[in-house]
Design an enzyme around this catalytic site. Structure first.
Site, mmCIF file in Angstrom:
data_model
loop_
_atom_site.group_PDB
_atom_site.id
_atom_site.type_symbol
_atom_site.label_atom_id
_atom_site.label_comp_id
_atom_site.label_asym_id
_atom_site.label_seq_id
_atom_site.Cartn_x
_atom_site.Cartn_y
_atom_site.Cartn_z
ATOM 1 C CB SER A 98 -0.953 0.007 1.194
ATOM 2 O OG SER A 98 -1.991 -0.924 1.001
ATOM 3 C CD GLU B 115 -3.987 -2.469 -2.366
ATOM 4 O OE1 GLU B 115 -4.034 -3.688 -2.092
ATOM 5 O OE2 GLU B 115 -3.156 -1.701 -1.853
#
Length: 295
Positions: free
Chosen positions: A65, A165
């Site tokens: 992330s 993601e």
């Protein structure tokens, strides 16, 4: 002539002393890491002092992330160009809010089919590391390829963004296709802080958002004095059946007591250590760095 000679001598001696001191710090970090069962990359630059050191800083490390910082820069670049606006409403459909992924947006709007200001989605994505928010923003700017091209045009070459993601979580190997060197991450932080990327208003927005980040409290901030201002972005992978954690990361800019700063990127990869130890690695390295800059 004597004055010029003395000045040159002073500069050479001062430079030698700085190099010697950073060499000691690097040695301390290498000794600390010697017993850790993980690949660790470190890149540090004193923003005002220009002092720098690195440990394993040119290898490829999975971003996880952390790349949401890179994404925020690209989104805000489009805001600065007038393509997007922070107050514009983004339609978030229920099928945008995937299950089985970290998503405070989904918790706040479980039914979906809502309009959320772009500024709010950015805050969820950066400060709370929302995975659904990340993919909504990626689609908004045109996908991972657009982000990757944007970073390379900035001059940040040692980075690759190839998947979102959702794709990163489909299998273990895919996460490694989104990577950066620690040096490249620090270079990007420096460009950001030196106002080489964003307008003042966009910089202020992202700076506040990164300072408000709630993830990774035991990482860069873990051993720093309470109240230290840290603008940062974390990244974390899962752990596979062999007990290997692919990534525990934190990059950021630390404000020192004299109001100077240092940029730091720490990537812990392919670790056989537990979560607490992985985070302690980052905290300990940051504390050693802090002690160096405040000496």
């Amino acid at each position: 002539m004597k004055k010029v000679f003395c000045l040159v001598t002073f500069i050479i001696v001062s430079s030698f002393n700085v190099e010697a001191q950073t060499a000691v710090l690097k040695q301390q970090i290498e000794q600390f890491l010697a017993t850790k069962k993980a690949k660790v990359g470190v890149s540090v630059v004193g923003i005002e002092s220009k002092e720098a050191f690195a440990v394993n800083a040119t290898g490829h490390y999975p971003l996880q992330s952390v790349f949401k910082f890179h994404l925020a820069l690209a989104v805000l670049n489009q805001v600065d160009k007038g393509i997007l606006q922070l107050n514009q409403k983004i339609v978030v459909k229920k099928n945008d809010l995937l299950l089985n992924t970290w998503s405070p947006i989904r918790e706040a709007y479980p039914a979906g089919d809502v309009e959320i200001p772009l500024s709010e989605i950015l805050k969820y994505t950066v400060a709370l590391s929302d995975n659904n928010g990340c993919d909504i923003l990626l689609r908004l700017i045109g996908g991972p390829k657009v982000l990757n091209t944007y970073l390379h045009k900035l001059g940040i070459k040692d980075v690759a963004i190839t998947v979102n993601e959702e794709d990163m979580q489909k299998d273990w190997d895919t996460q490694f296709t989104n990577w950066s060197t620690p040096k490249a991450a620090t270079d990007l932080l420096l460009m950001f802080y030196r106002h080489q990327i964003l307008s003042q208003s966009s910089f202020d927005f992202l700076w506040r958002t990164m300072v408000e980040t709630t993830t990774g409290k035991k990482r860069i901030k873990g051993q720093l004095p309470e109240g230290t201002i840290v603008a940062h972005k974390t990244g974390t992978s899962g752990t596979n059946t062999e007990g290997i954690t692919a990534a525990v990361n934190d990059i950021g800019i630390v404000t020192l007591p004299n109001n100077q700063h240092f940029a730091i990127s720490i990537f812990v990869a392919n670790s056989k250590e537990n979560t607490d130890t992985n985070e302690q690695i980052i905290a300990e390295i940051t504390q050693l760095t802090w002690a160096y800059f405040v000496h």
